[in-house]
Scaffold this motif. Sequence first.
Motif, PDB file in Angstrom:
ATOM      1  N   ALA A 169       1.015  -1.254  -0.176  1.00 16.84           N
ATOM      2  CA  ALA A 169       0.230  -0.095  -0.299  1.00 16.84           C
ATOM      3  C   ALA A 169       0.667   1.099  -0.418  1.00 16.84           C
ATOM      4  CB  ALA A 169      -0.407   0.185   1.165  1.00 16.84           C
ATOM      5  N   GLY A 170       2.041   0.678   0.198  1.00 19.10           N
ATOM      6  CA  GLY A 170       2.693   2.323   0.125  1.00 19.10           C
ATOM      7  C   GLY A 170       3.686   3.207   1.507  1.00 19.10           C
ATOM      8  N   ILE A 171       2.878   1.993   2.331  1.00 22.02           N
ATOM      9  CA  ILE A 171       3.419   2.605   4.077  1.00 22.02           C
ATOM     10  C   ILE A 171       4.593   1.730   4.599  1.00 22.02           C
ATOM     11  CG2 ILE A 171       2.593   2.317   6.436  1.00 22.02           C
ATOM     12  CD1 ILE A 171      -0.541   2.192   5.086  1.00 22.02           C
ATOM     13  N   PRO A 172       6.009   3.056   4.914  1.00 17.60           N
ATOM     14  CA  PRO A 172       6.750   2.078   5.361  1.00 17.60           C
ATOM     15  C   PRO A 172       6.260   1.448   6.762  1.00 17.60           C
ATOM     16  CG  PRO A 172       6.859   4.259   5.205  1.00 17.60           C
ATOM     17  CD  PRO A 172       6.040   4.016   4.965  1.00 17.60           C
ATOM     18  N   VAL A 173       7.209   0.340   6.638  1.00 18.91           N
ATOM     19  CA  VAL A 173       6.852  -0.700   7.911  1.00 18.91           C
ATOM     20  C   VAL A 173       8.274  -0.897   8.568  1.00 18.91           C
ATOM     21  CG1 VAL A 173       5.090  -1.675   7.365  1.00 18.91           C
ATOM     22  CG2 VAL A 173       7.573  -2.682   6.592  1.00 18.91           C
ATOM     23  N   ALA A 174       8.223  -1.155   9.966  1.00 18.11           N
ATOM     24  CA  ALA A 174       8.747  -1.400  11.203  1.00 18.11           C
ATOM     25  C   ALA A 174       8.614  -2.754  11.776  1.00 18.11           C
ATOM     26  CB  ALA A 174       9.125  -0.446  12.469  1.00 18.11           C
ATOM     27  N   ALA A 175       9.464  -3.348  13.040  1.00 16.11           N
ATOM     28  CA  ALA A 175       8.787  -4.526  13.124  1.00 16.11           C
ATOM     29  C   ALA A 175       9.219  -4.172  14.851  1.00 16.11           C
ATOM     30  CB  ALA A 175       9.359  -5.845  12.458  1.00 16.11           C
ATOM     31  N   LEU A 194      13.259 -11.617   9.355  1.00 19.23           N
ATOM     32  CA  LEU A 194      12.401 -10.294   9.330  1.00 19.23           C
ATOM     33  C   LEU A 194      12.956  -9.231   8.529  1.00 19.23           C
ATOM     34  CD1 LEU A 194      11.733  -8.636  12.831  1.00 19.23           C
ATOM     35  CD2 LEU A 194      10.046  -9.699  10.972  1.00 19.23           C
ATOM     36  N   ILE A 195      14.284  -9.378   8.283  1.00 19.01           N
ATOM     37  CA  ILE A 195      15.011  -8.933   6.700  1.00 19.01           C
ATOM     38  C   ILE A 195      14.914  -8.713   5.494  1.00 19.01           C
ATOM     39  CG2 ILE A 195      17.301  -8.835   5.543  1.00 19.01           C
ATOM     40  CD1 ILE A 195      18.617  -9.682   7.706  1.00 19.01           C
ATOM     41  N   PRO A 196      14.453  -9.436   5.573  1.00 17.91           N
ATOM     42  CA  PRO A 196      13.381  -9.614   4.262  1.00 17.91           C
ATOM     43  C   PRO A 196      12.228  -9.235   3.862  1.00 17.91           C
ATOM     44  CG  PRO A 196      13.572 -12.096   4.170  1.00 17.91           C
ATOM     45  CD  PRO A 196      13.632 -11.283   5.726  1.00 17.91           C
ATOM     46  N   THR A 197      11.098  -8.410   4.793  1.00 22.10           N
ATOM     47  CA  THR A 197       9.802  -7.808   4.803  1.00 22.10           C
ATOM     48  C   THR A 197      10.290  -6.931   4.615  1.00 22.10           C
ATOM     49  OG1 THR A 197      10.057  -8.285   7.259  1.00 22.10           O
ATOM     50  CG2 THR A 197       9.278  -9.561   6.409  1.00 22.10           C
ATOM     51  N   GLY A 198      10.973  -6.147   4.468  1.00 25.64           N
ATOM     52  CA  GLY A 198      11.011  -4.699   4.342  1.00 25.64           C
ATOM     53  C   GLY A 198      11.110  -3.462   5.381  1.00 25.64           C
ATOM     54  N   ILE A 199      11.582  -3.885   6.194  1.00 21.67           N
ATOM     55  CA  ILE A 199      11.195  -2.424   7.580  1.00 21.67           C
ATOM     56  C   ILE A 199      12.301  -1.862   7.187  1.00 21.67           C
ATOM     57  CG2 ILE A 199       9.806  -4.301   8.898  1.00 21.67           C
ATOM     58  CD1 ILE A 199      12.629  -5.586  10.528  1.00 21.67           C
ATOM     59  N   HIS A 200      12.294  -0.654   7.951  1.00 17.13           N
ATOM     60  CA  HIS A 200      13.365  -0.011   8.103  1.00 17.13           C
ATOM     61  C   HIS A 200      13.876  -0.348   9.387  1.00 17.13           C
ATOM     62  CE1 HIS A 200      10.427   2.824  10.725  1.00 17.13           C
ATOM     63  NE2 HIS A 200       9.351   2.820   9.309  1.00 17.13           N
ATOM     64  N   THR A 201      12.587  -0.942  10.236  1.00 18.49           N
ATOM     65  CA  THR A 201      13.599  -0.296  11.724  1.00 18.49           C
ATOM     66  C   THR A 201      12.587  -1.737  12.463  1.00 18.49           C
ATOM     67  OG1 THR A 201      13.184   2.104  12.429  1.00 18.49           O
ATOM     68  CG2 THR A 201      13.698   0.510  14.105  1.00 18.49           C
ATOM     69  N   TRP A 202      13.480  -2.517  13.497  1.00 18.72           N
ATOM     70  CA  TRP A 202      13.512  -3.548  14.744  1.00 18.72           C
ATOM     71  C   TRP A 202      13.925  -2.494  15.720  1.00 18.72           C
ATOM     72  CZ3 TRP A 202      16.947  -7.668  16.839  1.00 18.72           C
ATOM     73  CH2 TRP A 202      16.028  -9.067  17.440  1.00 18.72           C
ATOM     74  N   GLN A 203      12.355  -2.436  16.582  1.00 21.67           N
ATOM     75  CA  GLN A 203      12.276  -2.170  18.040  1.00 21.67           C
ATOM     76  C   GLN A 203      12.796  -3.186  18.909  1.00 21.67           C
ATOM     77  OE1 GLN A 203       9.442   1.281  19.063  1.00 21.67           O
ATOM     78  NE2 GLN A 203       8.639   0.037  20.374  1.00 21.67           N
ATOM     79  N   ALA A 240      22.209  -5.143  10.833  1.00 16.53           N
ATOM     80  CA  ALA A 240      20.343  -4.491  10.683  1.00 16.53           C
ATOM     81  C   ALA A 240      21.436  -3.305  10.009  1.00 16.53           C
ATOM     82  CB  ALA A 240      20.754  -4.078  12.385  1.00 16.53           C
ATOM     83  N   ASP A 241      22.969  -2.967  10.341  1.00 11.59           N
ATOM     84  CA  ASP A 241      23.226  -1.699   9.480  1.00 11.59           C
ATOM     85  C   ASP A 241      23.077  -1.964   7.664  1.00 11.59           C
ATOM     86  OD1 ASP A 241      25.517  -0.796  11.751  1.00 11.59           O
ATOM     87  OD2 ASP A 241      23.710  -0.025  11.816  1.00 11.59           O
ATOM     88  N   LYS A 244      20.093  -2.874   6.122  1.00 11.44           N
ATOM     89  CA  LYS A 244      19.968  -0.761   6.487  1.00 11.44           C
ATOM     90  C   LYS A 244      18.732  -0.708   7.132  1.00 11.44           C
ATOM     91  CE  LYS A 244      21.498   1.444   2.019  1.00 11.44           C
ATOM     92  NZ  LYS A 244      22.450   0.703   2.251  1.00 11.44           N
ATOM     93  N   ILE A 245      17.848  -1.368   8.392  1.00  6.97           N
ATOM     94  CA  ILE A 245      17.560  -1.694   9.345  1.00  6.97           C
ATOM     95  C   ILE A 245      17.961  -1.459  10.620  1.00  6.97           C
ATOM     96  CG2 ILE A 245      16.095  -3.139  11.160  1.00  6.97           C
ATOM     97  CD1 ILE A 245      16.438  -5.010   8.492  1.00  6.97           C
ATOM     98  N   TYR A 246      17.395  -0.473  11.396  1.00  5.17           N
ATOM     99  CA  TYR A 246      17.786   0.607  12.704  1.00  5.17           C
ATOM    100  C   TYR A 246      17.264  -0.156  13.070  1.00  5.17           C
ATOM    101  CZ  TYR A 246      17.815   3.970  16.499  1.00  5.17           C
ATOM    102  OH  TYR A 246      17.920   4.825  17.843  1.00  5.17           O
ATOM    103  N   LEU A 247      17.844  -0.516  13.944  1.00  2.00           N
ATOM    104  CA  LEU A 247      18.114  -2.083  15.573  1.00  2.00           C
ATOM    105  C   LEU A 247      17.624  -1.229  16.059  1.00  2.00           C
ATOM    106  CD1 LEU A 247      19.921  -4.771  16.273  1.00  2.00           C
ATOM    107  CD2 LEU A 247      18.837  -3.523  17.717  1.00  2.00           C
TER     108      LEU A 247
END
Lengths: 415, 132
Positions: A169-175, A194-203, A240-241, A244-247
């Motif tokens: 839908a074009g919404i950036p996603v995090a997990a 989670l890496i292949p899911t395209g998240i920008h942040t893993w909190q 993560a770096d 390109k995922i912000y841990l």
Amino acid sequence: MNRSLPTVPARAEVRHRLPLAPEAREVDRRWRPIYAVWELTLKCDLACHHCGSRAGRAREGELSTDEALDLVAQLRDLDLKEVTLIGGEAYLRDDFPQVVRAITDAGMLCSITTGGRGMTRERAAQCKAAGLRSASVSVDGLAATHDELRGVQGSHASAIAALLHLREAGIPVAANTQIGARNLSEVEAIFESLIPTGIHTWQVQLTAAMGRAADHPELLLEPWQMLQLMPLLARLKPRADAAKIYLAPGNNIGYFGPHEATLRGRLPRGHMSSCSAGRLTLGIEANGDIKGCPSLPTSDYVGGNLREHSLRAIWERAPALQFTRERTVEDLAGFCRTCYYAETCLGGCSWTSHVLTGRRGDNPYCHHRALELLQRNKRERVVRVEAPPGVPFDYGRFAIVVEDWPPGEDIPQGE
Amino acid sequence: MPDLAPCPLCARHVQITETRCPFCDGELPTLTPRTLPSGLRRMSRTASLALGASLAVAGCRTSAVPPTSDGGPVADLRPAAGKTDLSMNPAPPDLATRPDLRPPPDQATFIDLSGPQPLYGAAAPPPDDPEE
């Protein structure tokens, strides 16, 4: 077949809510929230074993649509920058898209945190159309563990599907992942999945001893397990770096061990600071109760209700929201009181500490603290001594036990 | 609040006034704290937005807006190309063919579990505390 979540007899909930101060102090006017987390409804389509808010049924007296839209206007007037909608499950309210649109039209960023069970393609498209800027989906394990923790078979698949639908839908996603005893061994595998899911942040954050999690202390990590968790997260950071995922370590994952700069280097000071409840953050319960942080226990930290006072008045004059604005080490206890980092950390996450012992300012879930104890061949664990009463955002009481490292038990690697 | 900086030897944060690291006992060079953007020392609102990225937990949530390398939001919010491969995960279910995964009907009170049964069950769990 309808099912209900098991309940325990609720003891009478005692609320000690002080009246608003007659006037705001200069220090109260100086702080303005930039970030609000708003429990839009307590109704939920999952049955998480670790749910601190005991979500499932809607609260009594949840805000009407008109009241919700008025709240949006009040948030705008306080110059907030971002509002995260949570639940329960925020999308279970019929006016969810309307509220998202109102927040967006008011010039604030709107995001959600969701379990994802009902985040269909259609709903994701609806979110996008309403102006949702980002979404964080909760993923608490690989499939079997996640389904067990979330109380619904297939909920892991739904969560992964939700990530896909939102991205389509074009919404950036995090997990986001709550780490506890049940899934500690899967943390690395969760991240890899989670890496292949395209998240920008893993909190990541710790399961805290509130609500259903306090009913099930076996879900909690022991404080000494910070010695396992922090090196693990630090090992994952370079991966993560590279992806390109912000841990993003949550505020209740403690603090000031040798990996602090690695894990919190992106923060303004490069390290943990103190609890920002009532200074930068605002928590809203679905019935209009206002707290300095949405995680904090209702019984002790609700400063007022929107049906009785304006948001600005509660923010500026409610004693329950003022506690971090002029805080000193005098607010601390136990190890935290004399800690090297006392003035900076001020006991870390107020929520995590309070739901354990009934007061903030003595937080055993701290890497530095665990290392200091390790030097003396000691460690801490928590033991529940009183069960919670069984209402949303409740807590029992735990004792913090200091013990010698059991003979023959390995000290976690990496230290 | 004292200014802190990582010890170059052991990476532990130390007060910048220290001449020896209290953790590794190494001799410290002159340490400087991170230079904060103008106004941050007064927790200016613009600079404090970066804190949103650290406000995790059930409520203290990380800002869900994706960060750039300097902590600000990314300009391109479109899904990145080539990142929809879910081969490491089970293929996401098509909810059109999996009614058991569809969200439950809107109900005011109970969670409708006419689909997959919750692992939680309906019976009260056995007490683990004799006082319960």
